[in-house]
Motif scaffolding. Structure first.
Motif, PDB file in Angstrom:
ATOM      1  N   ALA A  86      42.025 -74.864 -22.332  1.00 36.66           N
ATOM      2  CA  ALA A  86      43.409 -75.289 -22.123  1.00 36.66           C
ATOM      3  C   ALA A  86      44.252 -74.992 -23.352  1.00 36.66           C
ATOM      4  CB  ALA A  86      43.446 -76.777 -21.797  1.00 36.66           C
ATOM      5  N   ILE A  87      43.695 -75.243 -24.546  1.00 36.36           N
ATOM      6  CA  ILE A  87      44.428 -74.966 -25.789  1.00 36.36           C
ATOM      7  C   ILE A  87      44.620 -73.469 -25.973  1.00 36.36           C
ATOM      8  CG2 ILE A  87      44.312 -75.124 -28.309  1.00 36.36           C
ATOM      9  CD1 ILE A  87      42.694 -77.729 -27.908  1.00 36.36           C
ATOM     10  N   GLU A  88      43.530 -72.714 -25.797  1.00 37.42           N
ATOM     11  CA  GLU A  88      43.594 -71.270 -26.018  1.00 37.42           C
ATOM     12  C   GLU A  88      44.617 -70.599 -25.105  1.00 37.42           C
ATOM     13  OE1 GLU A  88      40.892 -67.542 -24.771  1.00 37.42           O
ATOM     14  OE2 GLU A  88      39.827 -69.004 -26.000  1.00 37.42           O
ATOM     15  N   VAL A  89      44.556 -70.916 -23.816  1.00 38.71           N
ATOM     16  CA  VAL A  89      45.442 -70.271 -22.842  1.00 38.71           C
ATOM     17  C   VAL A  89      46.871 -70.776 -22.979  1.00 38.71           C
ATOM     18  CG1 VAL A  89      45.882 -69.916 -20.388  1.00 38.71           C
ATOM     19  CG2 VAL A  89      43.546 -69.842 -21.253  1.00 38.71           C
ATOM     20  N   VAL A 107      45.527 -71.243 -35.316  1.00 42.01           N
ATOM     21  CA  VAL A 107      44.858 -71.719 -34.095  1.00 42.01           C
ATOM     22  C   VAL A 107      43.957 -70.631 -33.533  1.00 42.01           C
ATOM     23  CG1 VAL A 107      45.228 -72.387 -31.684  1.00 42.01           C
ATOM     24  CG2 VAL A 107      46.598 -73.429 -33.483  1.00 42.01           C
ATOM     25  N   GLY A 108      44.452 -69.413 -33.467  1.00 46.79           N
ATOM     26  CA  GLY A 108      43.663 -68.323 -32.905  1.00 46.79           C
ATOM     27  C   GLY A 108      42.402 -68.043 -33.703  1.00 46.79           C
ATOM     28  N   PHE A 109      42.542 -67.934 -35.026  1.00 48.71           N
ATOM     29  CA  PHE A 109      41.383 -67.629 -35.861  1.00 48.71           C
ATOM     30  C   PHE A 109      40.379 -68.779 -35.856  1.00 48.71           C
ATOM     31  CE2 PHE A 109      39.005 -67.197 -39.816  1.00 48.71           C
ATOM     32  CZ  PHE A 109      38.681 -65.844 -39.792  1.00 48.71           C
ATOM     33  N   ALA A 110      40.882 -70.007 -35.898  1.00 50.16           N
ATOM     34  CA  ALA A 110      39.987 -71.170 -35.897  1.00 50.16           C
ATOM     35  C   ALA A 110      39.298 -71.343 -34.546  1.00 50.16           C
ATOM     36  CB  ALA A 110      40.773 -72.430 -36.254  1.00 50.16           C
ATOM     37  N   ALA A 111      40.027 -71.061 -33.476  1.00 51.19           N
ATOM     38  CA  ALA A 111      39.462 -71.255 -32.139  1.00 51.19           C
ATOM     39  C   ALA A 111      38.430 -70.201 -31.781  1.00 51.19           C
ATOM     40  CB  ALA A 111      40.585 -71.236 -31.099  1.00 51.19           C
ATOM     41  N   ALA A 112      38.436 -69.084 -32.485  1.00 57.14           N
ATOM     42  CA  ALA A 112      37.620 -67.930 -32.108  1.00 57.14           C
ATOM     43  C   ALA A 112      36.151 -68.251 -31.828  1.00 57.14           C
ATOM     44  CB  ALA A 112      37.734 -66.839 -33.175  1.00 57.14           C
TER      45      ALA A 112
END
Length: 439
Positions: free
Chosen positions: A230-233, A315-320
């Motif tokens: 949900a966060i990523e999208v 967020v993108g790099f951490a979520a990877a």
């Protein structure tokens, strides 16, 4: 003592190609849809029919795959599912009406969900953190290649059908490769460690399905996947609107920033795959979840556009690595004997979270303003941190099979030993363990 079995190069290559193939169809639709709707004379919003049908098929097959993996075997599941995806894409290419395409979208979802669940279940037991992250990075590569294929076809003056036909042919080749290696995907005996002996395998009793469904850790993990996707999208979907309407950037600059967000996910999986193998999945997961919360906070703070862009990249790099590492450590949380089923539920929940939460957030933005995106991401990120910590500290994590698999004491010994090893000893690979005898 036994040493983990190194991953076979052929299976590793097929796994990477399998993840690329998962992303290819997703990239075709965005570029091809204007041509499709024009040919069939349907409104732009009709794409929702395809997305809904695909989501229903994906959710259904990803969950069922986790519960049938032990009976079918990984190789057979991958061969059959990839063949189904190839047939569905062929249906796209030959479809005479829009209704047929909707049916093909359902079939494509069924094939893709089973491939996703089967590959993740296999990789969680056979590969280590590095390959797990890189496999998911290659899914992003497939999503990026799809639009290039369709763009090349349309630029050459060909019909959009050729784009689907090309990918269908590629899927057929991959299905053939999976079929020819069915036996290779089966569990192999571990390699004796120097000075040690391989213990005789002890037959394990099947674990009842209800025993898996009764584990709180199964459902907390499922909810964690829902929140993560949900966060990523949501961040990727609504970032453009935030940067243009909320922060005053031009459309061209905002589009580049959104691309940077998705690019940070790809780079993060490549880089942090190596880091996770050296430091251990748990440490990297905790740091990544904290990074997601920090990045969401940067997006939520009113200020210059650069701050929101920085938050998106953080967020993108951490979520990877979160999705691949949560999948990799499933056996530690739920018990090895329940891992395949839990992974199937998690993959299904991920699809659900990626569909429902961003849509709900869009309604909230419509009722208020786009500035609500940042605070919403903060709430979701903090909830994910709390949920992971509760699951990681569960006293029976990694011992689920011992308590729930009747007549199978010690079924989860591999998961227990792995959970307690130093980060440097985390296995790079290991044998595939079907759900009937523990992962």
């Amino acid at each position: 003592m036994t040493a983990p079995t190194p991953p076979r190069a052929s299976l590793l290559l097929l796994a990477y190609l399998g993840f690329v193939s998962l992303g290819l169809p997703d990239g075709l639709l965005g570029v091809g849809w204007p041509s499709i709707r024009t040919e069939f004379g349907v409104p732009t919003g009709a794409v929702g029919l395809l997305l809904t049908a695909g989501t229903v098929g994906y959710l259904t097959s990803s969950v069922l795959a986790g519960f049938t993996l032990a009976r079918l075997g990984v190789g057979a599941l991958l061969a059959g599912s990839t063949l189904l995806a190839s047939l569905a894409l062929t249906g796209y290419a030959l479809s005479p009406t829009m209704a047929v395409i909707v049916g093909c979208a359902l079939l494509l979802g069924l094939g893709s969900g089973a491939i996703d669940s089967g590959l993740n279940a296999y990789a969680a037991g056979a590969f280590g953190p590095r390959h797990m992250n890189w496999l998911h990075a290659f899914f992003g590569l497939g999503v990026a290649i799809g639009p290039l294929v369709m763009t090349g076809v349309l630029s050459a003056g060909l019909s959009w059908r050729w784009g689907y036909g090309i990918v269908a042919a590629a899927q057929l080749v991959l299905a053939t490769a999976f079929a020819l290696t069915v036996r290779a995907w089966q569990r192999r005996d571990p390699v004796p460690a120097p000075g040690g002996e391989t213990s005789a395998a002890t037959p394990k009793a099947p674990v009842p399905i209800l025993a898996t469904l009764r584990l709180p850790a199964v459902w907390s993990g499922t909810l964690a996947f829902t929140l993560y996707v949900a966060i990523e999208v949501s961040a990727g979907l609504w970032a453009f609107l935030l940067l243009t309407e909320g922060r005053g950037l031009s459309a061209a600059v905002a589009g580049g920033c959104v691309s940077a967000y998705w690019g940070s996910l790809f780079v993060g999986r490549v880089v942090q795959g190596v880091v996770a193998e050296r430091l251990g999945p748990r440490l990297v997961l905790r740091a990544s979840l904290a990074g997601m919360a920090a990045g969401a906070a940067l997006i939520a703070v009113p200020g210059p556009a650069a701050l929101a862009v920085l938050g998106l990249v953080v967020v993108g790099f951490a979520a990877a690595p979160v999705f691949p590492l949560l999948t990799l450590t499933t056996a530690e949380r739920v018990g090895a004997a329940h891992a395949d089923r839990a992974i199937g539920l998690q993959i299904g929940a991920a699809g659900l979270g990626g569909a429902l939460v961003p849509a709900g957030l869009g309604m909230l933005i419509g009722a208020t303003s786009v500035q609500v995106l940042g605070p919403a991401l903060v709430v979701l990120a903090l909830a994910l941190v709390v949920l992971y910590e509760l699951g990681a500290r569960r006293p029976d994590a990694g011992a689920g099979g011992e308590h729930t698999a009747a007549g199978t004491p010690g079924a989860d010994a591999p998961a227990q030993s792995r959970a307690g090893t130093p980060s440097g000893d985390y296995p790079v690979s290991g044998p595939v363990r079907p759900v009937v005898d523990g992962r």
